[in-house]
Design an enzyme around this catalytic site. Sequence first.
Site, PDB file in Angstrom:
ATOM      1  CG  ASP A 242      -0.004   2.396  -0.068  1.00 37.27           C
ATOM      2  OD1 ASP A 242       1.171   2.811  -0.130  1.00 37.27           O
ATOM      3  OD2 ASP A 242      -0.402   1.434  -0.772  1.00 37.27           O
TER       4      ASP A 242
ATOM      5  CD  GLU B 195       5.145  -0.831  -2.270  1.00 37.63           C
ATOM      6  OE1 GLU B 195       5.932  -1.650  -2.761  1.00 37.63           O
ATOM      7  OE2 GLU B 195       4.451  -1.082  -1.268  1.00 37.63           O
TER       8      GLU B 195
END
Length: 505
Positions: free
Chosen positions: A126, A191
């Site tokens: 991400d 994350e």
Amino acid sequence: MLRMVRLTLTEDVEAVVLIVRTVHLSQRPAQTSQCRQTDSDFIPLNEERLQRFQKALGFESVSRDSGDSNTDEIFKFGEFIIASFPHIHRHSPLVTWERVNNLSLLYHIQGNDPSLKPYLLMAHIDVVPVTNLDQWDAPPFSGEVKDGFIYGRGTIDDKNNVMGILEATEFMLSSNIKPKRSFYISFGHDEETRGNAGASQVANLLRQKGVKEVEFIVDEGMTVLEGIIDGVAGPVASVGVTEKGIVLLNLSVELPPGHSSMPPRETAIGILARAVLRLEENPHPSMLGAGVETDMFESLVPKMSYLQRVVISNIWLFRYPLSWLLSRKPSTNAVIRTVTAVTIFNSGVKFNMIPPLAEAKVNHRVHPSQTIQEVVDYDRAVINDPRVKIEVVYSMEPHPVAGHGESDFGYQVLRTSVRQIWPEAVVVPAIMVGNTDTFNFLNFSTNVYRFSPTHMFPGDPERFHGINERMSVKNYEQVINFFYHLIRNADQAGLSPVHSAHPDL
Ligand SMILES: *[C@@H]1O[C@H](CO)[C@@H](O)[C@H](O)[C@H]1NC(C)=O
Ligand SMILES: *[C@@H]1O[C@H](CO)[C@@H](O)[C@H](O)[C@H]1NC(C)=O
Ligand SMILES: *[C@@H]1O[C@H](CO)[C@@H](O)[C@H](O)[C@H]1NC(C)=O
């Protein structure tokens, strides 16, 4: 008179010790062979590999907030990965892989020596959202190459590492090289929001599979810095061997309300204001000399001027002036102590009413040489006022310090790999001031290294989560080869004994 003489004598002894130590620390061994484009196993960044990276940058795999992300794009990025690396995902009998919680990915690459403990490579798929679109020199999800740089959200955080690990592994498998040591690869998908749907689920799954321990872990983190550290010439590869902890506090003062025409001597606002002022005027003590930051400064010695060397080689002697110097700059201050930021202050209801409540929020980043309890106790002693209620709203202990000596296998694998790509670099252990996904994996190993093979020059650190995130084409080639060397170097059974470069004087 006698005292004077004794003083000079002590000083002489100290001067001798000083020189001995300075000379000693300057002679660090360097026994690595550089990675060259002519090596038979050099992985060139051909058109195909470059395009794969550019396509990876095209997915808007954005995490905005916990539970708020572009899941479709993250899923599609995963599909792209699966389609793009055929040996990893289809042809190689050595690999098992699976989707975790639909969007994260976990791989196991089987080594042929079961006596060697596996290791874990981590990255995340991400990215953070894009802001200030009009100030970008190229569209942030284009992967456009301009003047030798690849532009896009994720070029340094963290699609570089995702794609670099995959390219290196694919190259190894397609070249029919079988690793000796098994390894895992984890690509989490949340994350950026510290969520618990990605890496945290991967960690659970590993535990379910019976994995208890790995030899070492490498995750994104600190980078190769050039021209960024004052007074240090040449590249410095800083490896995060620990992360600072966090304590969020809620300070409050409650007093009976009243009318402003007959005020008490002190109001909740005044009492809390004094507490906050005391916190700011009494910073937590400098930990210089107690931990990683000392090792960091000492490792930098080969790149320093003689005067700097004398000081840094003798932190035990210059601890107080050095602490004072480092405290003056926020970036170095954050390395030597637990820092305190008062981030919210709320109180008051009406112009003519004595406030019943005053509230302040304090954000501490905890130095690895302290514990949360020590931080709270220190604050309580400094505030020294029982009317101020101190509540811990959230806390995370600093991470354990990973081994970073001459006999620590993971660190030496990393160090060797860095020096094969950047022969002139010094590798230094450092404290990571921010946090990553590694907290989910601390039970698997204390040897966690937070390092990204990204070569940064002045102005580049601002590109993290910022405008014009980019990586040079040359650097991306280095990323791929760095991970390839890392995987190859980890195949060693252990380290050959090296004499310690840290004599205890
Ligand atoms: C996985 O995520 C994709 C994208 O959001 C979605 O279309 C798909 O249905 C999901 N699959 C499962 C099994 O949840
Ligand atoms: C902070 O403390 C005050 C007083 O006890 C309380 O009203 C408030 O809800 C607390 N805030 C947080 C975020 O815990
Ligand atoms: C690690 O292990 C400890 C003790 O078994 C446990 O309390 C903790 O929750 C574990 N941490 C994680 C992140 O799983």
